[in-house]
Motif scaffolding. Structure first.
Motif, PDB file in Angstrom:
ATOM      1  N   UNK A 176      -3.833  36.805 -34.580  1.00 13.28           N
ATOM      2  CA  UNK A 176      -4.743  36.735 -35.717  1.00 13.28           C
ATOM      3  C   UNK A 176      -5.864  35.714 -35.525  1.00 13.28           C
ATOM      4  N   UNK A 177      -5.760  34.916 -34.500  1.00  8.68           N
ATOM      5  CA  UNK A 177      -6.798  33.905 -34.252  1.00  8.68           C
ATOM      6  C   UNK A 177      -8.091  34.582 -33.845  1.00  8.68           C
ATOM      7  N   UNK A 178      -9.163  34.209 -34.543  1.00  7.36           N
ATOM      8  CA  UNK A 178     -10.465  34.803 -34.204  1.00  7.36           C
ATOM      9  C   UNK A 178     -11.028  34.219 -32.920  1.00  7.36           C
ATOM     10  N   UNK A 179     -10.807  32.945 -32.708  1.00  5.49           N
ATOM     11  CA  UNK A 179     -11.310  32.257 -31.517  1.00  5.49           C
ATOM     12  C   UNK A 179     -10.149  31.561 -30.812  1.00  5.49           C
ATOM     13  N   UNK A 180     -10.426  31.070 -29.639  1.00  2.72           N
ATOM     14  CA  UNK A 180      -9.393  30.361 -28.890  1.00  2.72           C
ATOM     15  C   UNK A 180      -9.054  29.062 -29.590  1.00  2.72           C
ATOM     16  N   UNK A 181      -7.754  28.782 -29.668  1.00  5.94           N
ATOM     17  CA  UNK A 181      -7.308  27.517 -30.253  1.00  5.94           C
ATOM     18  C   UNK A 181      -7.323  26.384 -29.233  1.00  5.94           C
ATOM     19  N   UNK A 182      -7.216  26.738 -27.955  1.00  6.89           N
ATOM     20  CA  UNK A 182      -7.246  25.743 -26.881  1.00  6.89           C
ATOM     21  C   UNK A 182      -7.663  26.448 -25.588  1.00  6.89           C
ATOM     22  N   UNK A 183      -7.881  25.644 -24.585  1.00 10.17           N
ATOM     23  CA  UNK A 183      -8.354  26.196 -23.302  1.00 10.17           C
ATOM     24  C   UNK A 183      -7.531  25.610 -22.159  1.00 10.17           C
ATOM     25  N   UNK A 196     -10.696  16.214 -37.204  1.00 10.11           N
ATOM     26  CA  UNK A 196     -11.803  16.054 -36.257  1.00 10.11           C
ATOM     27  C   UNK A 196     -11.279  15.413 -34.975  1.00 10.11           C
ATOM     28  N   UNK A 197     -12.067  15.533 -33.946  1.00 11.10           N
ATOM     29  CA  UNK A 197     -11.685  14.960 -32.655  1.00 11.10           C
ATOM     30  C   UNK A 197     -11.093  16.000 -31.717  1.00 11.10           C
ATOM     31  N   UNK A 198     -10.550  15.534 -30.612  1.00  2.55           N
ATOM     32  CA  UNK A 198     -10.001  16.431 -29.587  1.00  2.55           C
ATOM     33  C   UNK A 198      -8.813  15.779 -28.902  1.00  2.55           C
ATOM     34  N   UNK A 220      -8.080  20.895 -26.524  1.00  2.06           N
ATOM     35  CA  UNK A 220      -8.137  21.542 -27.844  1.00  2.06           C
ATOM     36  C   UNK A 220      -8.979  20.685 -28.768  1.00  2.06           C
ATOM     37  N   UNK A 221      -9.717  21.357 -29.642  1.00  2.00           N
ATOM     38  CA  UNK A 221     -10.541  20.691 -30.657  1.00  2.00           C
ATOM     39  C   UNK A 221      -9.949  21.004 -32.029  1.00  2.00           C
ATOM     40  N   UNK A 222      -9.732  19.986 -32.804  1.00  2.00           N
ATOM     41  CA  UNK A 222      -9.115  20.188 -34.116  1.00  2.00           C
ATOM     42  C   UNK A 222      -9.981  21.042 -35.032  1.00  2.00           C
ATOM     43  N   UNK A 223     -11.271  20.986 -34.832  1.00  2.00           N
ATOM     44  CA  UNK A 223     -12.161  21.760 -35.694  1.00  2.00           C
ATOM     45  C   UNK A 223     -12.012  23.259 -35.460  1.00  2.00           C
ATOM     46  N   UNK A 250      -0.182  15.080 -27.430  1.00  2.00           N
ATOM     47  CA  UNK A 250      -0.437  15.078 -25.977  1.00  2.00           C
ATOM     48  C   UNK A 250       0.852  14.903 -25.174  1.00  2.00           C
ATOM     49  N   UNK A 251       1.815  14.159 -25.696  1.00  2.00           N
ATOM     50  CA  UNK A 251       3.072  13.987 -24.961  1.00  2.00           C
ATOM     51  C   UNK A 251       3.798  15.318 -24.797  1.00  2.00           C
TER      52      UNK A 251
END
Length: 301
Positions: free
Chosen positions: A181-188, A245-247, A267-270, A280-281
């Protein structure tokens, strides 16, 4: 006739003086050198028009006057090398041989040193540790652990490759989605492998990754074990307290022989459509697991 010794010169005959005639004045009698003067007076030498020898030219009468102008010396047969003194000796053959032997030694040393500088230490063969170049690196990337969070598989990942006598490069980029259902990538996720075939990458690899936080102040770097010859884990978290906000980023870089590898997650929170990206851990554990299986694929395929 009276005998005389052979080493005594004969005495010249005295001319008889003619008696004076009446009414005329008698000329003075010629002066005749005595015997001792005749014996020691050197006879004059002939004055040739030119003197024999290596420097031809007219000789001034009486041996006086300016010195004759000599012809210029012939030029050096092979041209005088710049910066070196002329060879010693009259003939110069031995001097020229020594001179050119020295020049040849200098040139040979310079060429040998230039070859070492350009090609690296002689006899070093690339240590690729069993890895082979990949045209499609994505086909060898295993990200099973990451799919714990990102269940939706990317159906069209992108890949690039480069083959050269000095280096082979392969890269893969994958979009990660938590659900369909995600329109865009949540992470790369990006993976890269370099096979260095000309120079040993060890010093540059160590400098780049051990000091990665010098270039990017938000990263923390630690050396990890269990991967090749050396490996570094770099993590970043710039999210705010609210997580809006942030990454967040995780990078695992590995060197095994002359092969270098890195797997990067970001990943970007936005752009996250659910809550917030995982810590991250937790991502670092997934990246370690997927790196180990991916390296095995890159050796066995």
């Amino acid at each position: 006739m009276q005998d005389r010794s052979e080493d005594v010169p004969a005495q010249p005959t005295q001319p008889q003086a003619e008696p004076p005639r009446p009414g005329s004045t008698a000329p003075p009698a010629p002066t005749v050198p005595n015997q001792s003067q005749a014996h020691h007076q050197p006879s004059p030498l002939p004055r040739p028009e030119s003197a024999p020898g290596p420097y031809p030219g007219p000789v001034p009468a009486g041996g006086y006057g300016p010195p004759p102008a000599y012809a210029p010396a012939p030029p050096y047969a092979y041209g005088q090398p710049s910066g070196f003194p002329p060879p010693s000796g009259g003939r110069g053959g031995g001097g020229r041989a020594v001179l050119w032997a020295a020049v040849g030694a200098v040139v040979a040393s310079a060429l040998w040193a230039g070859g070492i500088f350009l090609l690296g230490p002689l006899g070093d063969d690339p240590d690729l540790a069993g890895y082979r170049a990949r045209t499609d690196l994505c086909s060898s990337v295993d990200y099973t652990a990451l799919r714990t969070e990102y269940a939706e598989r990317d159906s069209a990942p992108t890949h690039t490759s480069l083959t050269h006598e000095a280096i082979d490069q392969s890269a893969c980029s994958i979009s990660l989605k938590t659900s369909s259902s995600s329109s865009y990538a949540d992470a790369y996720l990006s993976v890269e492998m370099d096979l260095h075939k000309s120079t040993d990458p060890s010093p540059e690899f160590t400098a780049l990754w051990s000091e990665y936080d010098q270039r990017f102040k938000d990263y923390e770097v630690e050396r990890v074990s269990g991967f090749g010859d050396e490996a570094y884990l770099a993590t970043e978290d710039t999210t705010s307290g609210t997580g809006t906000s942030g990454s967040r980023s995780v990078i695992l870089a590995v060197r095994d022989g002359w092969m270098t590898y890195q797997m990067s997650w970001s990943a970007y929170t936005s752009s996250y459509e659910t809550t917030t990206p995982p810590e991250t851990d937790e991502v670092a554990r997934w990246v370690r697991t997927d790196t180990r299986s991916t390296l095995e694929n890159l050796r066995s395929d």
